[in-house]
Design an enzyme around this catalytic site. Sequence first.
Site, mmCIF file in Angstrom:
data_model
loop_
_atom_site.group_PDB
_atom_site.id
_atom_site.type_symbol
_atom_site.label_atom_id
_atom_site.label_comp_id
_atom_site.label_asym_id
_atom_site.label_seq_id
_atom_site.Cartn_x
_atom_site.Cartn_y
_atom_site.Cartn_z
ATOM 1 C CB CYS A 86 -0.886 0.148 1.392
ATOM 2 S SG CYS A 86 -1.990 -1.650 1.232
ATOM 3 C CB CYS A 206 -13.485 -1.652 6.477
ATOM 4 S SG CYS A 206 -13.608 -2.626 7.868
ATOM 5 C CG HIS A 330 -6.378 2.196 0.378
ATOM 6 N ND1 HIS A 330 -5.020 2.582 -0.216
ATOM 7 C CD2 HIS A 330 -5.984 1.172 1.067
ATOM 8 C CE1 HIS A 330 -4.081 1.856 0.207
ATOM 9 N NE2 HIS A 330 -4.358 0.698 1.284
#
Lengths: 390, 390
Positions: A86, A206, A330
């Site tokens: 990430c 989340c 994301h």
Amino acid sequence: MREVYIIGVGMTSFGKFPECSVIELGQRACWEAIQDANIPPKAIQAAYCGHARTGRLLGRECGVGQSILWELGISGIPILSVGNFCASGSTALRDAWLAIASGMYDLVLAIGVEKLTARSGKGKPLTSDGVELLTNMGFSPPTFFAQMAIRHMHDFGTTREQLALVAVKNRKNACYNPRAQYRKEVTLEEVLNAPMIVEPLTLLSCCPTGDGGAAAILASKEMAQRYGNKPILLAASVLRSGEYRACREITSLEATVKAAKEAYEQAGVGPGDIEVAEVHDCFTPAEIVHYEDLGFCAKGEGGRFIEEGHSRIGGKVAVNTSGGLLSKGHPLGATGIAQVAEIVWQLRGEAGDRQVEGARVGLTHCAGGFQESLELAEVSSVTVNILMRK
Amino acid sequence: MREVYIIGVGMTSFGKFPECSVIELGQRACWEAIQDANIPPKAIQAAYCGHARTGRLLGRECGVGQSILWELGISGIPILSVGNFCASGSTALRDAWLAIASGMYDLVLAIGVEKLTARSGKGKPLTSDGVELLTNMGFSPPTFFAQMAIRHMHDFGTTREQLALVAVKNRKNACYNPRAQYRKEVTLEEVLNAPMIVEPLTLLSCCPTGDGGAAAILASKEMAQRYGNKPILLAASVLRSGEYRACREITSLEATVKAAKEAYEQAGVGPGDIEVAEVHDCFTPAEIVHYEDLGFCAKGEGGRFIEEGHSRIGGKVAVNTSGGLLSKGHPLGATGIAQVAEIVWQLRGEAGDRQVEGARVGLTHCAGGFQESLELAEVSSVTVNILMRK
């Protein structure tokens, strides 16, 4: 080492774009960054392209940057793929920083891309490489951060409501970000009552999966003066990997603490100077722990920090004004550079209805992947950048 | 930019090691390089890990370097994955060079690994990302290099025998390299009469697939003086991507020509100074074209160059003393750093029965991947390094 400036940024909207290739996502972001910097594309001297899952999901493990740039008329220069889970995009940005700081180049492009909708129908959940043993035993990113939350609640009295406030704040910020994946406010009750993923994390605790691209043009002082549309100083760019230990305190990421310390020293500022920050809020407890690890508040006080409003726009340090990973989205490789784009817009005063008034110093923080050893997992890499309007 | 030295190298044997993980391959190579450099492992300040197919074949797209180093006691430092197809390892090395040349670090580790036996039973042939359209039309690396051969034969009178001599020479060299995948001499007739892959390339004209790891420790001058076991100057380290063009001359890789020119200028030497070279002989015609592109001989004379023995050990420039990709093997990410290891051993005088007497200046050349545009393919990236014994 020389001063490095960011003179152009670009990003696609984040979301689910199954019709758009990862190459197109990258091209759109790069083209915006090039136009924003007002440079001729051929002036770019090197490019670093961050991505984390394009090989496994799209069969594009190498050459992504070359394909993105080829049809924008940029070829011949050094181009390479950079991977760090990430933190892939922020690692590419850090490489670009070093390439300019070294004196080797004067104009370098950092790209981050990902296309997670390619996962559809692929079955297995998206977890980290390098934790095969733990994954077989039930480990996944949500379980890791759920453990972090439970321990933080036990040790420091942090509440479910405080955790949920992270999602509420970031969703509210996202309402003012036209590029965010989710732009509808949520209430504390909605976060608390959403479907449970891993106790105590509900669905709204989340971050979502999605697609996106982001890009930044980094420049030497000379080039920033020549081309710069409000150049922003990249005063520190730090990358660290997690450290091997026989046991760990799960309410902190030591790599964040150490990377932040190094970044503050490099930039000559302290946590109290940071007015706006994009931090890696992949799950709600992560943001609370990052407040503490980055020094925005003392250890154990992260829950109260959000509850008292210190991390909202107008508070001590506005955190995740973009909506963060939780609401902006994301797309792994794109995230680290999109964080930098948000801070650049904030420091230029171009953040519209989510603007932090008069912000001069900002920070980005990205945490990527896990490593396993015996019964524990440690974060694989962390990046911290500090940006300043001079 | 500061001078950069290579003070330690390591590599596994190349071959098929289905029982050995890619992490173990990397650990063995790193440990040898660390011991060769005689440094404490914890003195390493950053690490770049090159790999090209670990994501697609092993599900390890990120964090490979972290996993390799974690259990060698190296953690906390910046570690990242670097990808550039067959030039992934040499791109990692080039990043390590820049990290030291910049003044940022004094001791940096470059790693290259790959495990192609993981392909077994996976069906589709191993081709390049980024050429999906051409691949569907029959493009693959052997077809590209077969076209190169046919055109070179047509334009310059190069013969099948001259092409085959590349395989004969490199196999002979490999007999003296205990780490090579194939160590049995082959005759000209055996190469010519081996099963046909793509006209005019027979099985013995093509590099094998295999597994392997390689590593190098790069150091500033100060660290080279402190630790160095016969430090070798990395006098030039260049990376270029292929250039977009509407049409191309298929008997040359323009990226090689330009990268070599840049490297010669950086090192202050010319092609006539190179005594030993490891070049990207993935297929026999490639080596002949590289002779010309690197300036070892004039355009079109590559066939005669090998026929007259100029590229054998004892000739003008000993090419692929290790056995090259054709015989030492070609585990993609490991190749570029293994080439550097061979040149380091040659310049130190440690190459045993394949030693080039008194060699002081060496070169490595790696070409990785393809990009497609309309009806043509262009090489994705090329690296050239020049090493010198001072």
